[in-house]
Design a protein around this motif. Structure first.
Motif: not given
Ligand SMILES: [Zn+2]
Ligand SMILES: [Zn+2]
Length: 285
Positions: A75-96
């Motif tokens: 939910a971060s309004p900082k787009s860099g942090l939000r995009k990094r969060s999305v990428a990290s979440l996709i990577a975790e989802a892939t591991r799962c």
């Protein structure tokens, strides 16, 4: 009856979490799928996946639940942090998905001053992006109920519903109910009437069909404190009664009920908390 378990450490390898869970008598469990303090991790090796699946086959522990890293703020309004969060979440989802883990618990994020409505919009945008990138996955991401500290989203059941409704393929999302967080957010769980009112509010906003995981934690802070500090079962402001209600609630039958309480290296606290919960399950409500 819930399938009782605990969050266990992955120190020494992902499969070690399963061994730890089995050693204290867990029927379900939760773990990180990579170091919880880092944004990225190298791809999983075949040998790691094989070791995990072999350890899982030796136990009756199910489901195994993953918890996403705390760094992630969708939910971060900082787009860099939000995009990094999305990428990290996709990577975790892939591991799962590689490990065959069915659920990934996620904090819905913090708006950090941009406002609740903007936070909900950005969280839903992020989850829509994650869904698009994980098309066909068996994994379900579970939004966790939160204590509502600071600008954290998810302090009401309606906030979680608003995120789900604004997310593309929102029907792919589920919910994780954390007893400490819900109570700290201001929902009563101790009296039979209070417990029932809270569960009816949950059903009205989200529905029990979305509920996939319960976190069993007592609270170090009182009702409505909006502080997220977990305590051993029966030793905090919740006491034993809420857990007795949960363990006798037929609507929750078969769901994983997972401890996230403090522990030392020998895990004796997990054994004690599991014993307390099993005693409460046998007592009359
Ligand atoms: Zn959590
Ligand atoms: Zn939790």
């Amino acid at each position: 009856m819930l399938r009782l378990g605990a969050h266990e450490s992955i120190a020494g390898g992902l499969h070690r979490a399963l061994e730890r869970a089995a050693s204290v008598g867990c029927e379900s469990m939760q773990m990180w799928v990579k170091s919880s303090r880092q944004w990225t991790a190298p791809p999983l090796e075949e040998a790691e996946i094989a070791a995990f699946k072999a350890a899982e086959a030796e136990t009756d522990i199910r489901p195994v639940v993953a918890h996403a890293a705390y760094l992630i703020n969708i939910a971060s309004p900082k787009s860099g942090l939000r995009k990094r969060s999305v990428a990290s979440l996709i990577a975790e989802a892939t591991r799962c998905e590689q490990l065959g883990i069915p659920y990934l618990v996620l904090h819905p994020g913090a708006h950090t001053g941009a406002g609740v409505d903007e936070g909900i919009r950005l969280a839903a945008l992020s989850l829509s992006e994650v869904h698009a990138a994980t098309e066909g996955f068996h994994l379900t991401i579970l939004l966790e109920t939160m204590a509502g500290q600071g600008t954290v989203l998810g302090r009401t059941f309606e906030e979680l519903r608003a995120i789900i409704e604004a997310t593309a393929q929102g029907e792919r999302l589920g919910v994780c109910f954390d007893t400490c967080h819900v109570f700290a957010a201001g929902y009563e769980l101790r009296t039979p009437e209070g417990y029932e009112a809270t569960m009816e509010a949950f059903a009205a906003a989200l529905g029990f069909e979305r509920l996939k995981v319960i976190h069993l934690n007592d609270s170090r802070h009182p009702l409505g404190s909006h502080k997220d500090r977990h305590e051993h079962i029966g030793h905090g402001y919740l006491g034993e009664a809420p857990f007795r209600h949960l363990l006798h609630d037929a609507r929750l039958d078969g769901l994983p009920g997972i401890l996230e309480t403090p522990k030392s290296a020998d895990l004796h606290e997990d054994r004690e908390n599991l014993a307390t919960l099993r005693r409460l399950a046998k007592e009359a409500r």
